[in-house]
Every structure is written in C-alpha cells, then in structure tokens.
Design a protein around this motif. Structure first.
Motif, PDB file in Angstrom:
ATOM      1  N   SER A   2       0.849  -1.183   0.000  1.00 30.16           N
ATOM      2  CA  SER A   2       0.000   0.000   0.000  1.00 30.16           C
ATOM      3  C   SER A   2       0.894   1.245   0.000  1.00 30.16           C
ATOM      4  CB  SER A   2      -0.890   0.009   1.249  1.00 30.16           C
ATOM      5  OG  SER A   2      -0.091   0.254   2.389  1.00 30.16           O
ATOM      6  N   ALA A   3       0.292   2.373  -0.420  1.00 32.50           N
ATOM      7  CA  ALA A   3       1.064   3.626  -0.451  1.00 32.50           C
ATOM      8  C   ALA A   3       1.541   3.978   0.956  1.00 32.50           C
ATOM      9  CB  ALA A   3       0.191   4.738  -1.023  1.00 32.50           C
ATOM     10  N   GLU A   4       0.685   3.699   1.979  1.00 35.12           N
ATOM     11  CA  GLU A   4       1.056   4.033   3.364  1.00 35.12           C
ATOM     12  C   GLU A   4       2.248   3.189   3.812  1.00 35.12           C
ATOM     13  OE1 GLU A   4      -1.996   3.371   2.382  1.00 35.12           O
ATOM     14  OE2 GLU A   4      -3.161   5.185   2.810  1.00 35.12           O
ATOM     15  N   LYS A   5       2.203   1.884   3.449  1.00 39.49           N
ATOM     16  CA  LYS A   5       3.290   0.976   3.844  1.00 39.49           C
ATOM     17  C   LYS A   5       4.587   1.434   3.203  1.00 39.49           C
ATOM     18  CE  LYS A   5       3.713  -2.821   6.209  1.00 39.49           C
ATOM     19  NZ  LYS A   5       3.450  -2.639   7.634  1.00 39.49           N
ATOM     20  N   SER A   6       4.496   1.770   1.941  1.00 41.96           N
ATOM     21  CA  SER A   6       5.673   2.223   1.206  1.00 41.96           C
ATOM     22  C   SER A   6       6.233   3.518   1.819  1.00 41.96           C
ATOM     23  CB  SER A   6       5.266   2.440  -0.253  1.00 41.96           C
ATOM     24  OG  SER A   6       6.277   3.059  -0.933  1.00 41.96           O
ATOM     25  N   SER A   8       5.881   4.435   4.918  1.00 42.49           N
ATOM     26  CA  SER A   8       6.467   4.097   6.229  1.00 42.49           C
ATOM     27  C   SER A   8       7.865   3.529   6.042  1.00 42.49           C
ATOM     28  CB  SER A   8       5.611   3.050   6.954  1.00 42.49           C
ATOM     29  OG  SER A   8       4.384   3.603   7.305  1.00 42.49           O
ATOM     30  N   TRP A   9       8.040   2.680   5.025  1.00 43.82           N
ATOM     31  CA  TRP A   9       9.351   2.084   4.755  1.00 43.82           C
ATOM     32  C   TRP A   9      10.345   3.197   4.421  1.00 43.82           C
ATOM     33  CZ3 TRP A   9      12.863   2.061   0.837  1.00 43.82           C
ATOM     34  CH2 TRP A   9      13.860   1.090   0.896  1.00 43.82           C
ATOM     35  N   SER A  10       9.946   4.104   3.530  1.00 45.99           N
ATOM     36  CA  SER A  10      10.848   5.196   3.137  1.00 45.99           C
ATOM     37  C   SER A  10      11.168   6.087   4.337  1.00 45.99           C
ATOM     38  CB  SER A  10      10.213   6.055   2.041  1.00 45.99           C
ATOM     39  OG  SER A  10       9.939   5.264   0.931  1.00 45.99           O
ATOM     40  N   TYR A  11      10.153   6.328   5.154  1.00 48.14           N
ATOM     41  CA  TYR A  11      10.333   7.164   6.351  1.00 48.14           C
ATOM     42  C   TYR A  11      11.409   6.541   7.247  1.00 48.14           C
ATOM     43  CZ  TYR A  11       9.032   9.315  10.831  1.00 48.14           C
ATOM     44  OH  TYR A  11       9.050   9.975  12.030  1.00 48.14           O
ATOM     45  N   ALA A  12      11.286   5.221   7.492  1.00 42.18           N
ATOM     46  CA  ALA A  12      12.243   4.538   8.376  1.00 42.18           C
ATOM     47  C   ALA A  12      13.644   4.534   7.773  1.00 42.18           C
ATOM     48  CB  ALA A  12      11.782   3.102   8.642  1.00 42.18           C
ATOM     49  N   GLU A  13      13.738   4.388   6.458  1.00 39.58           N
ATOM     50  CA  GLU A  13      15.055   4.370   5.801  1.00 39.58           C
ATOM     51  C   GLU A  13      15.719   5.744   5.835  1.00 39.58           C
ATOM     52  OE1 GLU A  13      17.112   2.053   4.290  1.00 39.58           O
ATOM     53  OE2 GLU A  13      15.821   0.508   5.122  1.00 39.58           O
ATOM     54  N   GLN A  14      14.904   6.792   5.858  1.00 39.95           N
ATOM     55  CA  GLN A  14      15.478   8.138   5.806  1.00 39.95           C
ATOM     56  C   GLN A  14      15.796   8.714   7.182  1.00 39.95           C
ATOM     57  OE1 GLN A  14      12.611  10.292   3.462  1.00 39.95           O
ATOM     58  NE2 GLN A  14      13.048   9.038   1.667  1.00 39.95           N
ATOM     59  N   LEU A  15      15.318   8.035   8.240  1.00 40.25           N
ATOM     60  CA  LEU A  15      15.508   8.582   9.590  1.00 40.25           C
ATOM     61  C   LEU A  15      16.969   8.664  10.032  1.00 40.25           C
ATOM     62  CD1 LEU A  15      12.726   7.252  11.985  1.00 40.25           C
ATOM     63  CD2 LEU A  15      13.089   9.569  11.155  1.00 40.25           C
ATOM     64  N   PRO A  16      17.756   7.572   9.828  1.00 39.53           N
ATOM     65  CA  PRO A  16      19.121   7.650  10.384  1.00 39.53           C
ATOM     66  C   PRO A  16      19.956   8.732   9.689  1.00 39.53           C
ATOM     67  CG  PRO A  16      18.544   5.384   9.766  1.00 39.53           C
ATOM     68  CD  PRO A  16      17.502   6.279   9.177  1.00 39.53           C
ATOM     69  N   THR A  17      20.728   9.460  10.488  1.00 39.52           N
ATOM     70  CA  THR A  17      21.663  10.437   9.926  1.00 39.52           C
ATOM     71  C   THR A  17      23.042   9.790   9.910  1.00 39.52           C
ATOM     72  OG1 THR A  17      20.382  12.185  10.954  1.00 39.52           O
ATOM     73  CG2 THR A  17      22.575  12.791  10.184  1.00 39.52           C
ATOM     74  N   GLU A  18      23.608   9.657   8.728  1.00 40.43           N
ATOM     75  CA  GLU A  18      24.907   8.999   8.632  1.00 40.43           C
ATOM     76  C   GLU A  18      26.022  10.036   8.735  1.00 40.43           C
ATOM     77  OE1 GLU A  18      24.853   6.356   5.190  1.00 40.43           O
ATOM     78  OE2 GLU A  18      23.939   4.853   6.516  1.00 40.43           O
ATOM     79  N   ASP A  19      27.105   9.670   9.439  1.00 44.67           N
ATOM     80  CA  ASP A  19      28.220  10.611   9.583  1.00 44.67           C
ATOM     81  C   ASP A  19      29.080  10.623   8.317  1.00 44.67           C
ATOM     82  OD1 ASP A  19      29.759   8.328   9.683  1.00 44.67           O
ATOM     83  OD2 ASP A  19      30.222   8.477  11.820  1.00 44.67           O
ATOM     84  N   GLU A  20      30.063  11.526   8.316  1.00 44.14           N
ATOM     85  CA  GLU A  20      30.922  11.711   7.132  1.00 44.14           C
ATOM     86  C   GLU A  20      31.660  10.428   6.765  1.00 44.14           C
ATOM     87  OE1 GLU A  20      31.248  14.351   5.115  1.00 44.14           O
ATOM     88  OE2 GLU A  20      29.573  15.230   6.204  1.00 44.14           O
ATOM     89  N   VAL A  21      32.044   9.651   7.780  1.00 38.18           N
ATOM     90  CA  VAL A  21      32.813   8.420   7.527  1.00 38.18           C
ATOM     91  C   VAL A  21      31.962   7.431   6.726  1.00 38.18           C
ATOM     92  CG1 VAL A  21      33.865   6.414   8.649  1.00 38.18           C
ATOM     93  CG2 VAL A  21      34.253   8.706   9.568  1.00 38.18           C
ATOM     94  N   LEU A  22      30.718   7.256   7.147  1.00 35.62           N
ATOM     95  CA  LEU A  22      29.827   6.327   6.418  1.00 35.62           C
ATOM     96  C   LEU A  22      29.526   6.864   5.021  1.00 35.62           C
ATOM     97  CD1 LEU A  22      27.049   4.777   8.698  1.00 35.62           C
ATOM     98  CD2 LEU A  22      28.678   3.598   7.230  1.00 35.62           C
ATOM     99  N   LEU A  23      29.338   8.167   4.926  1.00 39.89           N
ATOM    100  CA  LEU A  23      29.040   8.752   3.610  1.00 39.89           C
ATOM    101  C   LEU A  23      30.218   8.580   2.651  1.00 39.89           C
ATOM    102  CD1 LEU A  23      27.090  11.970   4.686  1.00 39.89           C
ATOM    103  CD2 LEU A  23      26.160   9.834   3.774  1.00 39.89           C
ATOM    104  N   ARG A  24      31.445   8.718   3.196  1.00 38.17           N
ATOM    105  CA  ARG A  24      32.619   8.522   2.327  1.00 38.17           C
ATOM    106  C   ARG A  24      32.750   7.049   1.934  1.00 38.17           C
ATOM    107  NH1 ARG A  24      35.000  12.863   5.388  1.00 38.17           N
ATOM    108  NH2 ARG A  24      35.791  11.430   6.956  1.00 38.17           N
TER     109      ARG A  24
END
Ligand code: SAM
Length: 210
Positions: A2-6, A8-24
């Motif tokens: 469902s659009a809501e499920k999708s 929610s999945w995107s929301y959860a994936e976007q929550l963590p803030t990755e530091d510079e080390v992980l981004l590199r």
C-alpha cells in the motif's frame, strides 16, 4: 504494497543520519559499483552489534566497508571484525573506510578469497556474530558455515532476505528468490533457533541459537 506501507518504509530508511565516515564509504562503494547496505540496514547493524556485545564478528562480503563501518560503530572497542571478499579492490577500499573511521588495524582482519574456501578455515564456535552479504546464490553454503562458526547464542544476520520484494511474491521463482525463501524456511524450522525477518532495507533475516 500500500502507499502508506511504502511511505512508512521510506520514512524509516530516511531517519538515520549517517556521519561523514559512512558517507565517504558509500562514495567508495559507488565509485567501485558495489552495492552497499541501505541506511536502515546500516543503523540496524550498529544497534545489533552494540546489543550483542560481540567480540568476534565475521562478515561475508566486505564491499567498500559500509556494513563493516556500521558494525564496528556498535561493537565494543576490543572486538575484531574478520571480513571476507573475493575482490581485492573492494578490500582496499574497505581498509580505507576502516582507517577513516579511526579503527585500529588490529581490530580488522581483511581476507581475500572466495568465501566458500575461506569460511571452512575459520574456527568452529569462535564467533559471536556473522553477517552475510555476498554472492546471493551461495547464501545457503554461507549460512551452513555460519551455524558452525557461531558460539551458542551467537547472532546470524543475512542481508537481502526479501530480494527486491520478490520473496513475498509467489509468482517469482528466480534463483536468488528461491534461495532466500529456502534459507528463511530452513532457519525458521530449526528448533534450535529463534528467527525474525525484518523488512528493513531489502530484508534482514536474523537467527539466534536458543
Ligand atoms: C553487496 S556487496 C557487499 C557490500 C557490503 N556488505 C557493504 O554494505 O558495504 C557484495 C560483496 O561480495 C563480494 N563477493 C562476491 N562473491 C564473493 C565470493 N564468492 N566470496 C567472497 N566475496 C564475494 C563482492 O566482491 C562484493 O564486494
């Protein structure tokens, strides 16, 4: 989905803030064209590594080190990550990622070779956590080796357990989808194990000995 499920999945994936080390490390993965674990999976690996207090970890499929950096971020400072990859360029990039994360060189053991040949050389019952993220058709072999390597109460984590949403689709019968279904069922039906399938990222299958 469902659009809501999708959403929610995107929301959860976007929550963590990755530091510079992980981004590199992600940039190195991108440059080499090697897929890295998703943001949600990286955050989950850090949490599981911290909760498990693992001292000895095996990773199958180093890539450019995104998952390794995520695991090391959660592990105690005395833990050692043994990580295996068949591609020397990937291992070189991963070593750069680990150095960038300030990880002492004696805390990582990078092994070059086919996992099917390297895993049998590792010691029985010596590891607290095994993470599998390499060539998907070989996952059953790696899971079998992992159950030999893990200590009692050790944690097994398999990435891509949902194989791009195909595992849940009964009409999908390609090799990797079939393999991932079989691995999940085998672990779930093993009475010695507790298992869980998380829909984080592309699916994380967890198993721990009772
Ligand atoms: C999905 S990538 C791993 C990504 C990594 N876990 C991360 O998140 O940064 C899969 C890796 O498995 C490696 N690989 C493929 N076949 C392999 C094999 N037979 N033995 C060991 N490594 C293999 C590839 O070279 C690649 O680096």
């Amino acid at each position: 989905m469902s659009a809501e499920k999708s959403a929610s999945w995107s929301y959860a994936e976007q929550l963590p803030t990755e530091d510079e080390v992980l981004l590199r490390a992600r940039e190195r993965s991108h440059e080499l064209g090697v897929p890295a674990v998703s943001t949600g999976v990286a955050a989950t690996l850090t949490v599981l590594a911290a909760a498990s207090k693992a001292q000895t970890v095996v990773e199958v499929g180093t890539g450019a080190g995104v998952s390794g950096v995520a695991l090391l971020a959660g592990l105690p400072g005395t833990a050692v990550l043994t990580t295996i990859d068949v591609d020397v360029d990937h291992l070189k990039a991963a070593r750069e990622s680990f150095a960038d994360a300030g990880v002492a060189t004696n805390r990582t053991r990078t092994i070059s070779g086919r996992a099917s040949q390297v895993l049998p050389r590792l010691t029985d019952g010596a590891y607290d956590l095994v993470f599998i993220d390499a060539d998907k058709p070989s996952t059953p072999t790696y899971v079998e080796q992992a159950t030999r390597l893990l200590k009692p109460a050790g944690l097994l984590i398999v990435n891509n357990a949902l194989n791009h949403d195909k595992v849940a689709n009964p009409a999908a019968r390609d090799e990797v989808t079939t393999v991932m279904r079989r691995v999940e069922r085998t672990l779930r039906e093993d009475e010695r194990l507790h298992t869980a399938l998380l829909s984080t990222g592309d699916g994380l299958l967890l198993a721990v000995r009772r």
